[in-house]
Design an enzyme around this catalytic site. Sequence first.
Site, PDB file in Angstrom:
ATOM      1  N   LYS A 169      31.418 -25.643  59.571  1.00 26.01           N
ATOM      2  CA  LYS A 169      31.284 -24.357  60.255  1.00 26.01           C
ATOM      3  C   LYS A 169      29.841 -24.206  60.709  1.00 26.01           C
ATOM      4  CE  LYS A 169      30.574 -19.552  59.873  1.00 26.01           C
ATOM      5  NZ  LYS A 169      29.684 -19.700  61.020  1.00 26.01           N
ATOM      6  N   GLU A 242      20.760 -24.978  50.283  1.00 29.93           N
ATOM      7  CA  GLU A 242      19.432 -25.125  50.888  1.00 29.93           C
ATOM      8  C   GLU A 242      19.096 -23.800  51.558  1.00 29.93           C
ATOM      9  OE1 GLU A 242      19.556 -28.692  53.294  1.00 29.93           O
ATOM     10  OE2 GLU A 242      19.608 -29.951  51.521  1.00 29.93           O
ATOM     11  N   CYS A 276      12.612 -23.574  57.931  1.00 30.98           N
ATOM     12  CA  CYS A 276      12.677 -23.208  56.514  1.00 30.98           C
ATOM     13  C   CYS A 276      11.455 -23.688  55.752  1.00 30.98           C
ATOM     14  CB  CYS A 276      13.944 -23.766  55.876  1.00 30.98           C
ATOM     15  SG  CYS A 276      14.079 -25.552  56.029  1.00 30.98           S
ATOM     16  N   GLU A 379      10.501 -13.804  54.117  1.00 31.34           N
ATOM     17  CA  GLU A 379      10.607 -14.842  55.142  1.00 31.34           C
ATOM     18  C   GLU A 379      10.746 -14.183  56.517  1.00 31.34           C
ATOM     19  OE1 GLU A 379      14.240 -17.188  55.219  1.00 31.34           O
ATOM     20  OE2 GLU A 379      13.066 -19.004  55.506  1.00 31.34           O
TER      21      GLU A 379
HETATM   22  P1  NAD Z   1      22.602 -17.192  57.486  1.00 31.47           P
HETATM   23  O1  NAD Z   1      22.624 -17.225  56.007  1.00 31.47           O
HETATM   24  O2  NAD Z   1      22.675 -15.884  58.159  1.00 31.47           O
HETATM   25  O3  NAD Z   1      23.816 -18.044  58.087  1.00 31.47           O
HETATM   26  C1  NAD Z   1      23.981 -19.416  57.769  1.00 31.47           C
HETATM   27  C2  NAD Z   1      25.437 -19.788  57.977  1.00 31.47           C
HETATM   28  O4  NAD Z   1      26.229 -19.105  57.015  1.00 31.47           O
HETATM   29  C3  NAD Z   1      25.999 -19.412  59.330  1.00 31.47           C
HETATM   30  O5  NAD Z   1      26.874 -20.434  59.778  1.00 31.47           O
HETATM   31  C4  NAD Z   1      26.764 -18.139  59.035  1.00 31.47           C
HETATM   32  O6  NAD Z   1      27.811 -17.870  59.941  1.00 31.47           O
HETATM   33  C5  NAD Z   1      27.308 -18.455  57.656  1.00 31.47           C
HETATM   34  N1  NAD Z   1      27.691 -17.289  56.860  1.00 31.47           N
HETATM   35  C6  NAD Z   1      27.231 -16.024  56.971  1.00 31.47           C
HETATM   36  N2  NAD Z   1      27.830 -15.226  56.050  1.00 31.47           N
HETATM   37  C7  NAD Z   1      28.675 -16.025  55.346  1.00 31.47           C
HETATM   38  C8  NAD Z   1      29.559 -15.788  54.260  1.00 31.47           C
HETATM   39  N3  NAD Z   1      29.687 -14.580  53.719  1.00 31.47           N
HETATM   40  N4  NAD Z   1      30.254 -16.827  53.768  1.00 31.47           N
HETATM   41  C9  NAD Z   1      30.113 -18.073  54.291  1.00 31.47           C
HETATM   42  N5  NAD Z   1      29.286 -18.347  55.340  1.00 31.47           N
HETATM   43  C10 NAD Z   1      28.571 -17.330  55.849  1.00 31.47           C
HETATM   44  O7  NAD Z   1      21.295 -17.993  57.902  1.00 31.47           O
HETATM   45  P2  NAD Z   1      20.734 -18.181  59.374  1.00 31.47           P
HETATM   46  O8  NAD Z   1      20.102 -16.904  59.785  1.00 31.47           O
HETATM   47  O9  NAD Z   1      21.761 -18.826  60.226  1.00 31.47           O
HETATM   48  O10 NAD Z   1      19.592 -19.284  59.108  1.00 31.47           O
HETATM   49  C11 NAD Z   1      18.295 -19.003  58.763  1.00 31.47           C
HETATM   50  C12 NAD Z   1      18.098 -19.185  57.276  1.00 31.47           C
HETATM   51  O11 NAD Z   1      18.416 -20.531  56.908  1.00 31.47           O
HETATM   52  C13 NAD Z   1      16.647 -18.990  56.842  1.00 31.47           C
HETATM   53  O12 NAD Z   1      16.610 -18.255  55.654  1.00 31.47           O
HETATM   54  C14 NAD Z   1      16.163 -20.403  56.608  1.00 31.47           C
HETATM   55  O13 NAD Z   1      15.075 -20.536  55.705  1.00 31.47           O
HETATM   56  C15 NAD Z   1      17.385 -21.055  56.081  1.00 31.47           C
HETATM   57  N6  NAD Z   1      17.294 -22.511  56.224  1.00 31.47           N
HETATM   58  C16 NAD Z   1      17.109 -23.251  55.099  1.00 31.47           C
HETATM   59  C17 NAD Z   1      16.969 -24.625  55.210  1.00 31.47           C
HETATM   60  C18 NAD Z   1      16.757 -25.478  53.988  1.00 31.47           C
HETATM   61  O14 NAD Z   1      16.956 -26.669  54.094  1.00 31.47           O
HETATM   62  N7  NAD Z   1      16.405 -24.916  52.842  1.00 31.47           N
HETATM   63  C19 NAD Z   1      17.036 -25.233  56.465  1.00 31.47           C
HETATM   64  C20 NAD Z   1      17.246 -24.443  57.590  1.00 31.47           C
HETATM   65  C21 NAD Z   1      17.369 -23.071  57.455  1.00 31.47           C
END
Ligand code: NAD
Length: 486
Positions: A169, A242, A276, A379
């Site tokens: 997804k 992550e 991130c 963040e």
């Molecule tokens: P997000 O948590 O809003 O969404 C991530 C994914 O989760 C999306 O595909 C979203 O549709 C899905 N999602 C949302 N709610 C959900 C639920 N209730 N159940 C299952 N899936 C759900 O994050 P974002 O805004 O897309 O990404 C940015 C974040 O990702 C930042 O906090 C960043 O630090 C983090 N990030 C971490 C890493 C790492 O390796 N640690 C790498 C890249 C990004």
Amino acid sequence: MRIDHLIDGQWHAGRDYFETVNPANQAVLAEVARGGAREIDAAVAAAKAAFPGWAARTPKDRARALHKLGELITQYVPELSETETNDSGQTIAQTRKQLIPRAADNFHYFAEMCSRVDGHSYPTDTHLNYTLFHPVGVCALISPWNVPFMTATWKVAPCLAFGNTAVLKMSELSPLTASRLGELALEAGIAPGVLNIVHGFGPEVGEPLVSHRDVRAVSFTGSTATGNRIVRAAGLKKFSMELGGKSPFVIFDDADFERALDAAVFMIFSNNGERCTAGSRILVQKSIYARFADRFIERAKRLKVGDPLQDDTIIGPMISRDHLAKVRSYIELGPQEGATLACGGLDALDLPASLKDGNYVAPTVFVDVENTMRIAQEEIFGPVACLIPFDDEADAIRIANDIAYGLSSYVWTENTGRAHRVAAAIEAGMCFVNSQNVRDLRQPFGGTKASGVGREGGTWSYEVFLEPKNVCVSLGSHPIPQWGRV
Ligand code: NAD
């Protein structure tokens, strides 16, 4: 253009569609199928049915298909990088030279590795113990909007290499390149049902996916808040989480000043600051703080903001209007908390009319930031740097660790002993000494504290995508309790 779900090797139209837009100009790029529990049920069923056949293929056979997929990605770098830039706002310089090629590397690396999965044996006088590794089954792979293609392949490659099947997804904000990944996977000979892709929103698609009883492992990259929700919804499963970060970039006064400056600029402004592992808290020793701040500000002012398709653009648009509003709210908050706005800010950009509809924000630097301020603790995920002065080594470590997150960290010093001491003392999953973030796929990637659970990369990927089994074989001579014997 329409983007549909990929289930069991077939494209399935949505019952409904949503738009994905170009953050540089708000143009609609595609109508994307909006999935729900029904599509998740179908995709998980397809992955479950495909699992025995895919798991039974020899590692060499799986590796052949994954290498082919890596080659196809390399062949399509120009197309994939342009699509990725249009969908995510990441600059073309980064997508073309780093992010899409890295996706191909992910497949080549794990294709090589799957033939080498190797249990240990522990012989004794009476028994031979050894470890078998089995694929876990159907895995849920959930990806965020920043660097979407690379992150998706970082999950799909080890998942498939080790014999599992997947339901992927993507983020609803940048789903386009994943759809091409589905096509290329089929072209590479990966059997229908091994990689399924369902598009849509987190609560509608992500939650039914992670909580599905036939899903055995969840590999998630995204925010800490969503990670917490997923763990609650999923129940007992294997997890790799992550999550977010607010990483310290620590510069001592004996550091190679120019290299540290280059790396500090890169680690907060690359990927539009939507990274991130961004070094978003720049801790500088007081003896060099003023000189460093002057030079850092001078560099930040020179970074070109604009059309991400132009080769010399350094900072492209933020992914969405909502995210732009969030980044701007922190820029507004900084001075209210007592930080000094040294460059950038809400009204700093003077962009031509052709860029007026993009989600642009100026590279922004706050100086004299206190680590307790929200701009230092939360963040921001945009091109916003916080410069924080420190006294000595102990003070640097105290500030670096005084945060909920623990993803990456950076230490700059020419004192070898100090480099090792600080690297050991910082609470983070990764520490780069005298370097920007340079990824070696053999090393564990991931964070501690609120930045995650588990690691991926190298043999650490076994933890999420393989199930170890202890086999203990008697050599025939050891005593067995003879209860009830007459
Ligand atoms: P997000 O948590 O809003 O969404 C991530 C994914 O989760 C999306 O595909 C979203 O549709 C899905 N999602 C949302 N709610 C959900 C639920 N209730 N159940 C299952 N899936 C759900 O994050 P974002 O805004 O897309 O990404 C940015 C974040 O990702 C930042 O906090 C960043 O630090 C983090 N990030 C971490 C890493 C790492 O390796 N640690 C790498 C890249 C990004």
